[in-house]
Design a protein around this motif. Structure first.
Motif, PDB file in Angstrom:
ATOM      1  N   SER A 100     -81.786  52.702 -12.742  1.00  0.00           N
ATOM      2  CA  SER A 100     -80.316  52.610 -12.695  1.00  0.00           C
ATOM      3  C   SER A 100     -79.683  52.955 -14.039  1.00  0.00           C
ATOM      4  N   LYS A 101     -80.301  53.895 -14.749  1.00  0.00           N
ATOM      5  CA  LYS A 101     -79.806  54.303 -16.067  1.00  0.00           C
ATOM      6  C   LYS A 101     -79.470  55.791 -16.055  1.00  0.00           C
ATOM      7  N   TRP A 102     -78.513  56.129 -16.914  1.00  0.00           N
ATOM      8  CA  TRP A 102     -78.147  57.516 -17.165  1.00  0.00           C
ATOM      9  C   TRP A 102     -78.890  57.992 -18.402  1.00  0.00           C
ATOM     10  N   TYR A 103     -79.314  59.254 -18.385  1.00  0.00           N
ATOM     11  CA  TYR A 103     -79.925  59.910 -19.538  1.00  0.00           C
ATOM     12  C   TYR A 103     -79.096  61.147 -19.825  1.00  0.00           C
ATOM     13  N   VAL A 104     -78.570  61.215 -21.044  1.00  0.00           N
ATOM     14  CA  VAL A 104     -77.624  62.262 -21.406  1.00  0.00           C
ATOM     15  C   VAL A 104     -78.196  63.079 -22.558  1.00  0.00           C
ATOM     16  N   HIS A 105     -78.329  64.379 -22.351  1.00  0.00           N
ATOM     17  CA  HIS A 105     -78.870  65.311 -23.342  1.00  0.00           C
ATOM     18  C   HIS A 105     -77.725  66.173 -23.851  1.00  0.00           C
ATOM     19  N   TYR A 106     -77.448  66.103 -25.144  1.00  0.00           N
ATOM     20  CA  TYR A 106     -76.260  66.685 -25.756  1.00  0.00           C
ATOM     21  C   TYR A 106     -76.596  67.946 -26.555  1.00  0.00           C
ATOM     22  N   TYR A 107     -75.696  68.939 -26.495  1.00  0.00           N
ATOM     23  CA  TYR A 107     -75.830  70.149 -27.310  1.00  0.00           C
ATOM     24  C   TYR A 107     -74.460  70.571 -27.818  1.00  0.00           C
ATOM     25  N   SER A 108     -74.459  71.324 -28.929  1.00  0.00           N
ATOM     26  CA  SER A 108     -73.203  71.680 -29.585  1.00  0.00           C
ATOM     27  C   SER A 108     -73.312  73.051 -30.238  1.00  0.00           C
ATOM     28  N   SER A 109     -72.177  73.720 -30.360  1.00  0.00           N
ATOM     29  CA  SER A 109     -72.148  75.014 -31.042  1.00  0.00           C
ATOM     30  C   SER A 109     -72.242  74.843 -32.561  1.00  0.00           C
ATOM     31  N   LYS A 110     -72.129  73.619 -33.054  1.00  0.00           N
ATOM     32  CA  LYS A 110     -72.159  73.381 -34.505  1.00  0.00           C
ATOM     33  C   LYS A 110     -73.573  73.232 -35.050  1.00  0.00           C
ATOM     34  N   GLY A 111     -74.565  73.207 -34.199  1.00  0.00           N
ATOM     35  CA  GLY A 111     -75.949  73.103 -34.642  1.00  0.00           C
ATOM     36  C   GLY A 111     -76.879  73.214 -33.463  1.00  0.00           C
ATOM     37  N   ILE A 112     -78.029  73.842 -33.694  1.00  0.00           N
ATOM     38  CA  ILE A 112     -78.979  74.037 -32.597  1.00  0.00           C
ATOM     39  C   ILE A 112     -80.287  73.341 -32.976  1.00  0.00           C
ATOM     40  N   PRO A 113     -80.469  72.093 -32.503  1.00  0.00           N
ATOM     41  CA  PRO A 113     -81.708  71.373 -32.826  1.00  0.00           C
ATOM     42  C   PRO A 113     -82.871  71.878 -31.974  1.00  0.00           C
ATOM     43  N   LYS A 114     -84.093  71.653 -32.460  1.00  0.00           N
ATOM     44  CA  LYS A 114     -85.282  72.013 -31.671  1.00  0.00           C
ATOM     45  C   LYS A 114     -85.391  71.137 -30.431  1.00  0.00           C
ATOM     46  N   ILE A 115     -84.977  69.880 -30.571  1.00  0.00           N
ATOM     47  CA  ILE A 115     -85.019  68.924 -29.463  1.00  0.00           C
ATOM     48  C   ILE A 115     -83.620  68.361 -29.295  1.00  0.00           C
ATOM     49  N   LEU A 116     -83.105  68.380 -28.070  1.00  0.00           N
ATOM     50  CA  LEU A 116     -81.763  67.866 -27.822  1.00  0.00           C
ATOM     51  C   LEU A 116     -81.737  66.346 -27.975  1.00  0.00           C
ATOM     52  N   PRO A 117     -80.748  65.820 -28.695  1.00  0.00           N
ATOM     53  CA  PRO A 117     -80.629  64.360 -28.763  1.00  0.00           C
ATOM     54  C   PRO A 117     -80.281  63.802 -27.392  1.00  0.00           C
ATOM     55  N   ALA A 118     -80.763  62.599 -27.115  1.00  0.00           N
ATOM     56  CA  ALA A 118     -80.534  61.986 -25.809  1.00  0.00           C
ATOM     57  C   ALA A 118     -80.037  60.559 -25.967  1.00  0.00           C
ATOM     58  N   TRP A 119     -79.104  60.193 -25.117  1.00  0.00           N
ATOM     59  CA  TRP A 119     -78.574  58.837 -25.037  1.00  0.00           C
ATOM     60  C   TRP A 119     -79.026  58.231 -23.721  1.00  0.00           C
TER      61      TRP A 119
END
Length: 141
Positions: free
Chosen positions: A60-79
């Motif tokens: 019953s949890k949400w997992y959110v993977h974030y991306y931005s034009s201001k930086g391209i990480p190798k691994i997307l941060p997740a909440w």
């Protein structure tokens, strides 16, 4: 939240004061045959971002993977988070600039058919220290 909103975004500057508001469009849509939600932000200052939001029915949890034009990480941060009363609250572990353990907390609140509000805050482990760094107010188009 599915659909498009016109928003005002403001973030804290390095000196701790709030920057001026930036106009932003925030769009949400279902993807993966309804098994996930994708959003994108289009900001007047040219900074754009988005995320993929998946709901895990088992936890019953949400997992959110974030991306931005201001930086391209190798691994997307997740909440990770869930709905708490009338809010959606998500967390990602993050140390404060002074090294204190804590999390970056994202909260959607005041959600209605006419729009919603969002806030990003650093919080310590007990959530007694709360430092807002980003605020967004949205009105449904």
């Amino acid at each position: 939240m599915i659909g498009e909103c016109h928003c005002k975004s403001t973030a804290r500057k390095q000196d701790g004061t709030w920057a001026g508001e930036i106009d932003m469009i925030w769009r949400f849509k279902y993807i993966m045959n309804g098994m996930a939600v994708q959003d994108e932000t289009l900001k007047a200052d040219g900074g754009h971002s988005g995320s993929i939001r998946q709901f895990n029915a088992d936890s019953s949890k949400w997992y959110v993977h974030y991306y931005s034009s201001k930086g391209i990480p190798k691994i997307l941060p997740a909440w990770e988070g869930e709905k708490k009363e009338d809010k959606i609250v998500l967390y990602r572990e993050q140390k404060a600039p002074n090294g204190m353990d804590g999390s970056y907390r994202l909260t959607f609140y005041d959600m209605s058919e006419t729009g919603y509000k969002w806030i990003g805050e650093w919080v310590d482990k007990s959530e007694t220290v709360v430092y807002p760094t980003w605020k967004i107010n949205c009105t449904r188009k």
